[in-house]
Design an enzyme around this catalytic site. Sequence first.
Site, short mmCIF file in Angstrom:
data_model
loop_
_atom_site.label_atom_id
_atom_site.label_comp_id
_atom_site.label_asym_id
_atom_site.label_seq_id
_atom_site.Cartn_x
_atom_site.Cartn_y
_atom_site.Cartn_z
N ALA A 1 1.00 -1.07 0.14
CA ALA A 1 0.04 0.13 0.04
C ALA A 1 0.79 1.33 -0.20
O ALA A 1 2.10 1.20 0.46
CB ALA A 1 -0.90 0.20 1.17
N ASP B 1 10.05 9.76 -9.53
CA ASP B 1 10.36 8.94 -7.94
C ASP B 1 11.12 7.59 -8.18
O ASP B 1 10.81 6.68 -7.75
CB ASP B 1 9.14 8.83 -7.17
CG ASP B 1 9.32 8.28 -5.70
OD1 ASP B 1 10.42 8.81 -5.29
OD2 ASP B 1 8.78 7.62 -5.25
N LYS C 1 -3.19 -1.89 -9.27
CA LYS C 1 -3.17 -0.76 -8.21
C LYS C 1 -4.46 -0.11 -8.33
O LYS C 1 -4.93 0.39 -9.24
CB LYS C 1 -2.06 -0.07 -8.76
CG LYS C 1 -0.77 -0.86 -9.03
CD LYS C 1 0.42 0.10 -9.51
CE LYS C 1 1.61 -1.02 -9.66
NZ LYS C 1 2.68 -0.03 -10.05
N GLN D 1 -3.84 0.68 -2.65
CA GLN D 1 -3.64 -0.50 -2.45
C GLN D 1 -3.10 -1.12 -3.84
O GLN D 1 -3.44 -0.93 -4.71
CB GLN D 1 -4.82 -1.06 -1.84
CG GLN D 1 -4.61 -2.57 -1.25
CD GLN D 1 -3.86 -2.65 0.01
OE1 GLN D 1 -4.09 -1.53 0.79
NE2 GLN D 1 -3.02 -3.25 0.28
#
Length: 611
Positions: A23, A138, A43, A28
């Site tokens: 998560a 990221d 997802k 989740q």
Amino acid sequence: MHVLEPGDPRRMGDFTLVGRLGAGGMGQVFLGRSAGGRAAAVKVVRPALADIPEFRARFRQEVAALHRVGGEGTAPVLGADTEAAAPWVATEYVPGPSLHQVVGTDYGPLPEATVHALAGRLARALLSIHRAGLVHRDLKPSNILLTVDGPRIIDFGIARALDTAVGDVRTSTGVVLGSPGFLSPEQVRGQPVTPATDVFSLGCVLVYAATGRLPFGSADTGPHALMFRAAEEEPDLDGVPAALTGLVTACLAKDPQERPTAEQLAERTGADAAGPWLPAELLADLGRLAARILTAEGPPHESPAAATPHDLTAGAPAPSAPPPRAGRGRRWRPALAAAVALAAIATGVALVLQERGDADRATGGAPTSTASASRNAAPSAGSRIADAFLGAWEGVVEGGSELPKRILRVEIAPGRPGDKAVAYIDTGRDLQCTGRGRLLSTDADTMVVGPGQVTAGVPQGRCAPLPQQTLTVRSRDVLVWKSGGLTADFYRSSGGQNAVPAQYVGVWVPANVTYREKELLRVSQGPVGGRLVRMSATAGMDDGTEQYCDSTFAIGAVSPVLALSPATYSAASGKDCREPSAVFFTVGSDGHLLLYSMAADAEPAEYVRKT
């Protein structure tokens, strides 16, 4: 992996959910299986975000872009529903541990040869992501999974959608999305993010892989100190092999303009040597893990990789890792036992056979002659896709250029035979199908793409895989396309986040003043594949009543016309609001927007710009 909880969904689209993977801030992640048994990371967005219009719009655009990411080093999209009450996207499940787990817990820093191979393969993966108009934002060790055949980058595109949703919070509180140890200076300062941001993060990842440390301080330093050092101080490269120092230093330049591009990095690192890219012991473990995950019928009792591979979003806490292995930190032996090599090869073959078996089952169980032929002829090795093929191409497959009945768009990414380097959107009559194809062979003038794997369809459940395709270079801007007995000329087209031609973008109303207050048509700028067209209308019924119809359309192609999927209607629309055909727009010499059906020969609806 954990068992499903009472409130968890049991099915999303065509995927049966069998367990929880993790998560994060966005929602989740579940382990799902397709009807043919293929494993997927599903997802599901949490309700609080799904209710934010800005997030949903960005999520819709990013998922459309994810379909176009091809080439090696990524987990392809297998399905999605961005219009569901709980939006979701399913990507290929990657049966391998994260780089974070391998370096931080199980094995320690990786040998120089492995880090060099990691740099080259991650650079090529980033190149595929950037050419699709995406920036990861990221990139970090927990978003990089290690497999027998190379690293895989996951969760690209997700951070941008979340960034849109919390933009107001970020402005008012100074919160920065991402992982502090891997943020670029421009992210720290809140400046625009570009592909160069991912290159900086890649430099941080390579330092971590080679040394087990962060380049700007340890995690105990604190997030604000890490971000300050990333923006203002020089990195600590102690322990980075001398052969890699120059490459890493270039990636970590403070000025984004001074960093190399992903393409330059891929060229600089060169082609990987043939053979295994990981140390022997780790390679053997990955082979055993892949076999166990792919043959499991339900949640396995133990899954060392399942805790870490699929973080849903930036900033999500890293899951707990298994206990350290005995012998961590020992020097790697370069020799590879023959048994380990055979196990790795067998695992790779099993993966390919499972994917191809899924395609056969999707067509009803019996392999098509084309699929059978592609199985019998293994992809030829060696050659990369020539630059002449790279990019987006569109062609009219059925009908004429002025009144097309079917338009196909293909987007070709860098890759070798065996890579899923070709994405396509097939729009025609009453259907729009999105899929991917694996490159079978290529040379300077011709490339052959295997039967397609359907990843999405409007309406759902009706798409069949695209047959094997052959593309041949006729000139710099023209390819000759052949598939399933059809031949067409394909022309270069636009891509990226601003693919819609300017003449279509804006708000339109009916040219007939009688209906001008009852219908509104909005065309937004964005990527091909995005649901960028919205039509709202109040329609009169035969019984004298009126019914509200609210629909959206996905862009399938942008030339020679703007091709759109069949409409998807909102829950607020009346039960009689159903127009099943795909449509296309064109702009007349008078500047009016004309809407044609691709399924029927009828006069177009005519619109003018709203003033």
